[in-house]
Design a protein around this motif. Structure first.
Motif, PDB file in Angstrom:
ATOM      1  N   VAL A  17      -7.378 -34.982  21.732  1.00 29.68           N
ATOM      2  CA  VAL A  17      -8.076 -33.703  21.623  1.00 29.68           C
ATOM      3  C   VAL A  17      -7.266 -32.621  22.340  1.00 29.68           C
ATOM      4  O   VAL A  17      -7.166 -31.487  21.857  1.00 29.68           O
ATOM      5  N   MET A  18      -6.651 -32.971  23.465  1.00 28.36           N
ATOM      6  CA  MET A  18      -5.847 -32.002  24.211  1.00 28.36           C
ATOM      7  C   MET A  18      -4.664 -31.511  23.380  1.00 28.36           C
ATOM      8  O   MET A  18      -4.243 -30.370  23.487  1.00 28.36           O
ATOM      9  N   ARG A  19      -4.144 -32.386  22.530  1.00 31.25           N
ATOM     10  CA  ARG A  19      -3.020 -31.981  21.676  1.00 31.25           C
ATOM     11  C   ARG A  19      -3.434 -30.941  20.641  1.00 31.25           C
ATOM     12  O   ARG A  19      -2.603 -30.240  20.085  1.00 31.25           O
ATOM     13  N   LEU A  20      -4.723 -30.878  20.372  1.00 31.75           N
ATOM     14  CA  LEU A  20      -5.239 -29.900  19.411  1.00 31.75           C
ATOM     15  C   LEU A  20      -5.544 -28.544  20.052  1.00 31.75           C
ATOM     16  O   LEU A  20      -6.085 -27.655  19.393  1.00 31.75           O
ATOM     17  N   ALA A  21      -5.214 -28.402  21.314  1.00 27.15           N
ATOM     18  CA  ALA A  21      -5.568 -27.199  22.073  1.00 27.15           C
ATOM     19  C   ALA A  21      -5.224 -25.894  21.356  1.00 27.15           C
ATOM     20  O   ALA A  21      -6.088 -25.007  21.271  1.00 27.15           O
ATOM     21  N   PRO A  22      -4.011 -25.717  20.837  1.00 25.39           N
ATOM     22  CA  PRO A  22      -3.726 -24.424  20.198  1.00 25.39           C
ATOM     23  C   PRO A  22      -4.675 -24.109  19.037  1.00 25.39           C
ATOM     24  O   PRO A  22      -5.143 -22.976  18.913  1.00 25.39           O
ATOM     25  N   ALA A  23      -4.981 -25.100  18.229  1.00 21.35           N
ATOM     26  CA  ALA A  23      -5.900 -24.876  17.105  1.00 21.35           C
ATOM     27  C   ALA A  23      -7.313 -24.617  17.607  1.00 21.35           C
ATOM     28  O   ALA A  23      -8.013 -23.740  17.083  1.00 21.35           O
ATOM     29  N   ILE A  24      -7.745 -25.349  18.606  1.00 23.32           N
ATOM     30  CA  ILE A  24      -9.087 -25.167  19.157  1.00 23.32           C
ATOM     31  C   ILE A  24      -9.236 -23.761  19.726  1.00 23.32           C
ATOM     32  O   ILE A  24     -10.252 -23.096  19.498  1.00 23.32           O
ATOM     33  N   VAL A  25      -8.231 -23.294  20.445  1.00 25.43           N
ATOM     34  CA  VAL A  25      -8.282 -21.944  21.029  1.00 25.43           C
ATOM     35  C   VAL A  25      -8.352 -20.893  19.926  1.00 25.43           C
ATOM     36  O   VAL A  25      -9.131 -19.938  20.023  1.00 25.43           O
ATOM     37  N   ARG A  26      -7.572 -21.062  18.860  1.00 22.13           N
ATOM     38  CA  ARG A  26      -7.608 -20.099  17.744  1.00 22.13           C
ATOM     39  C   ARG A  26      -8.986 -20.071  17.084  1.00 22.13           C
ATOM     40  O   ARG A  26      -9.546 -19.004  16.833  1.00 22.13           O
ATOM     41  N   VAL A  27      -9.536 -21.244  16.792  1.00 20.27           N
ATOM     42  CA  VAL A  27     -10.861 -21.311  16.169  1.00 20.27           C
ATOM     43  C   VAL A  27     -11.902 -20.676  17.082  1.00 20.27           C
ATOM     44  O   VAL A  27     -12.747 -19.906  16.638  1.00 20.27           O
ATOM     45  N   ASP A  28     -11.822 -20.979  18.372  1.00 20.99           N
ATOM     46  CA  ASP A  28     -12.783 -20.434  19.319  1.00 20.99           C
ATOM     47  C   ASP A  28     -12.687 -18.907  19.390  1.00 20.99           C
ATOM     48  O   ASP A  28     -13.699 -18.211  19.447  1.00 20.99           O
ATOM     49  N   ARG A  29     -11.464 -18.390  19.372  1.00 19.07           N
ATOM     50  CA  ARG A  29     -11.267 -16.934  19.411  1.00 19.07           C
ATOM     51  C   ARG A  29     -11.899 -16.278  18.181  1.00 19.07           C
ATOM     52  O   ARG A  29     -12.586 -15.262  18.285  1.00 19.07           O
ATOM     53  N   HIS A  30     -11.693 -16.879  17.001  1.00 19.70           N
ATOM     54  CA  HIS A  30     -12.275 -16.325  15.774  1.00 19.70           C
ATOM     55  C   HIS A  30     -13.801 -16.425  15.794  1.00 19.70           C
ATOM     56  O   HIS A  30     -14.493 -15.480  15.409  1.00 19.70           O
ATOM     57  N   LEU A  31     -14.316 -17.547  16.253  1.00 15.94           N
ATOM     58  CA  LEU A  31     -15.759 -17.724  16.344  1.00 15.94           C
ATOM     59  C   LEU A  31     -16.369 -16.697  17.295  1.00 15.94           C
ATOM     60  O   LEU A  31     -17.396 -16.087  17.004  1.00 15.94           O
ATOM     61  N   HIS A  32     -15.706 -16.474  18.410  1.00 13.20           N
ATOM     62  CA  HIS A  32     -16.167 -15.474  19.384  1.00 13.20           C
ATOM     63  C   HIS A  32     -16.210 -14.094  18.736  1.00 13.20           C
ATOM     64  O   HIS A  32     -17.177 -13.348  18.890  1.00 13.20           O
ATOM     65  N   ARG A  33     -15.161 -13.753  18.002  1.00 13.16           N
ATOM     66  CA  ARG A  33     -15.086 -12.449  17.352  1.00 13.16           C
ATOM     67  C   ARG A  33     -16.154 -12.313  16.261  1.00 13.16           C
ATOM     68  O   ARG A  33     -16.832 -11.295  16.162  1.00 13.16           O
ATOM     69  N   LEU A  34     -16.325 -13.342  15.440  1.00 10.59           N
ATOM     70  CA  LEU A  34     -17.286 -13.300  14.339  1.00 10.59           C
ATOM     71  C   LEU A  34     -18.730 -13.196  14.809  1.00 10.59           C
ATOM     72  O   LEU A  34     -19.570 -12.622  14.115  1.00 10.59           O
ATOM     73  N   THR A  35     -19.014 -13.742  15.970  1.00 11.31           N
ATOM     74  CA  THR A  35     -20.395 -13.751  16.484  1.00 11.31           C
ATOM     75  C   THR A  35     -20.616 -12.694  17.560  1.00 11.31           C
ATOM     76  O   THR A  35     -21.631 -12.735  18.252  1.00 11.31           O
ATOM     77  N   ALA A  36     -19.676 -11.781  17.696  1.00 12.29           N
ATOM     78  CA  ALA A  36     -19.766 -10.725  18.714  1.00 12.29           C
ATOM     79  C   ALA A  36     -19.985 -11.310  20.103  1.00 12.29           C
ATOM     80  O   ALA A  36     -20.751 -10.797  20.904  1.00 12.29           O
ATOM     81  N   GLY A  37     -19.285 -12.409  20.380  1.00  8.99           N
ATOM     82  CA  GLY A  37     -19.317 -13.016  21.700  1.00  8.99           C
ATOM     83  C   GLY A  37     -20.459 -13.977  21.959  1.00  8.99           C
ATOM     84  O   GLY A  37     -20.550 -14.554  23.027  1.00  8.99           O
ATOM     85  N   ARG A  38     -21.332 -14.169  20.983  1.00  7.41           N
ATOM     86  CA  ARG A  38     -22.476 -15.048  21.213  1.00  7.41           C
ATOM     87  C   ARG A  38     -22.155 -16.519  20.922  1.00  7.41           C
ATOM     88  O   ARG A  38     -22.882 -17.398  21.359  1.00  7.41           O
ATOM     89  N   GLY A  39     -21.093 -16.771  20.178  1.00  9.17           N
ATOM     90  CA  GLY A  39     -20.785 -18.148  19.807  1.00  9.17           C
ATOM     91  C   GLY A  39     -19.398 -18.581  20.242  1.00  9.17           C
ATOM     92  O   GLY A  39     -18.438 -17.829  20.104  1.00  9.17           O
ATOM     93  N   THR A  40     -19.316 -19.761  20.814  1.00  9.11           N
ATOM     94  CA  THR A  40     -18.046 -20.397  21.136  1.00  9.11           C
ATOM     95  C   THR A  40     -18.206 -21.889  20.856  1.00  9.11           C
ATOM     96  O   THR A  40     -19.330 -22.390  20.749  1.00  9.11           O
ATOM     97  N   LEU A  41     -17.114 -22.581  20.754  1.00  7.44           N
ATOM     98  CA  LEU A  41     -17.194 -24.021  20.513  1.00  7.44           C
ATOM     99  C   LEU A  41     -17.911 -24.732  21.658  1.00  7.44           C
ATOM    100  O   LEU A  41     -18.725 -25.628  21.425  1.00  7.44           O
ATOM    101  N   LEU A  42     -17.619 -24.350  22.884  1.00  9.35           N
ATOM    102  CA  LEU A  42     -18.287 -24.981  24.026  1.00  9.35           C
ATOM    103  C   LEU A  42     -19.780 -24.676  24.028  1.00  9.35           C
ATOM    104  O   LEU A  42     -20.604 -25.542  24.318  1.00  9.35           O
ATOM    105  N   ARG A  43     -20.120 -23.465  23.703  1.00  5.39           N
ATOM    106  CA  ARG A  43     -21.541 -23.104  23.665  1.00  5.39           C
ATOM    107  C   ARG A  43     -22.269 -23.885  22.575  1.00  5.39           C
ATOM    108  O   ARG A  43     -23.417 -24.307  22.759  1.00  5.39           O
ATOM    109  N   LEU A  44     -21.613 -24.099  21.425  1.00  8.46           N
ATOM    110  CA  LEU A  44     -22.217 -24.919  20.366  1.00  8.46           C
ATOM    111  C   LEU A  44     -22.468 -26.341  20.863  1.00  8.46           C
ATOM    112  O   LEU A  44     -23.387 -27.009  20.406  1.00  8.46           O
ATOM    113  N   ALA A  45     -21.649 -26.793  21.800  1.00  6.22           N
ATOM    114  CA  ALA A  45     -21.810 -28.129  22.373  1.00  6.22           C
ATOM    115  C   ALA A  45     -22.839 -28.131  23.508  1.00  6.22           C
ATOM    116  O   ALA A  45     -23.067 -29.170  24.124  1.00  6.22           O
TER     117      ALA A  45
END
Length: 158
Positions: A17-45
């Motif tokens: 999972v750590m090796r996927l860090a760059p992709a995870i960070v990109r997805v999280d950044r887009h999710l944060h932007r799309l939800t106006a800061g209300r959604g992140t991967l960690l928050r979904l968890a």
């Protein structure tokens, strides 16, 4: 603990999972932007997060990073694990150079004053952090370095 949180804690200590860090960070950044800061991967968890805003120590530019945090009264604690990589993350260097920063917590931007925990306090807090997020123990082993721990104090902000 919810099933999502338990799964996140399990996955958080897996090297692949750590090796996927760059992709995870990109997805999280887009999710944060799309939800106006209300959604992140960690928050979904079901995990608490903050968006840390620092000033680049060399560039002077504003830098933002989404981080898992351990909430405490009047503060949050963050760990410079850098996904188990051998060097501290840039945000840790930025906080050391300029400890006045900000966090966005539950949609509100809050000024903070950061201080790095050391000595006996580090050991005490480290035990609590590893119970909270077992992946920190694995990441410290993979990184081959002590992971810096910062308290972002709401009361000491400038």
């Amino acid at each position: 603990m919810s099933a999502r949180t338990a799964l996140a804690r399990f996955l958080g200590s897996r090297r692949w999972v750590m090796r996927l860090a760059p992709a995870i960070v990109r997805v999280d950044r887009h999710l944060h932007r799309l939800t106006a800061g209300r959604g992140t991967l960690l928050r979904l968890a079901g995990l608490p997060t903050v968006r840390l805003t620092t000033v680049g120590r060399r560039s002077g530019l504003r830098r933002e990073t989404q981080l898992l945090c351990l909430p405490m009264p009047d503060a949050v604690v963050v760990v410079g694990s850098n996904w188990g990589r051998p060097r501290d993350p840039d945000w840790a260097h930025n906080l050391r150079a300029r400890p006045d920063a900000a966090v966005t917590l539950d949609g509100a931007r809050v000024p903070v004053r950061a201080w790095e925990v050391t000595g006996a306090e580090y050991e005490r807090l480290w035990e609590r952090l590893v119970r909270y997020w077992p992946g920190y123990g694995a990441e410290r082993e993979w990184a081959g370095r002590p992971l810096p721990v910062f308290v972002l104090d709401f009361r000491r902000s400038a």
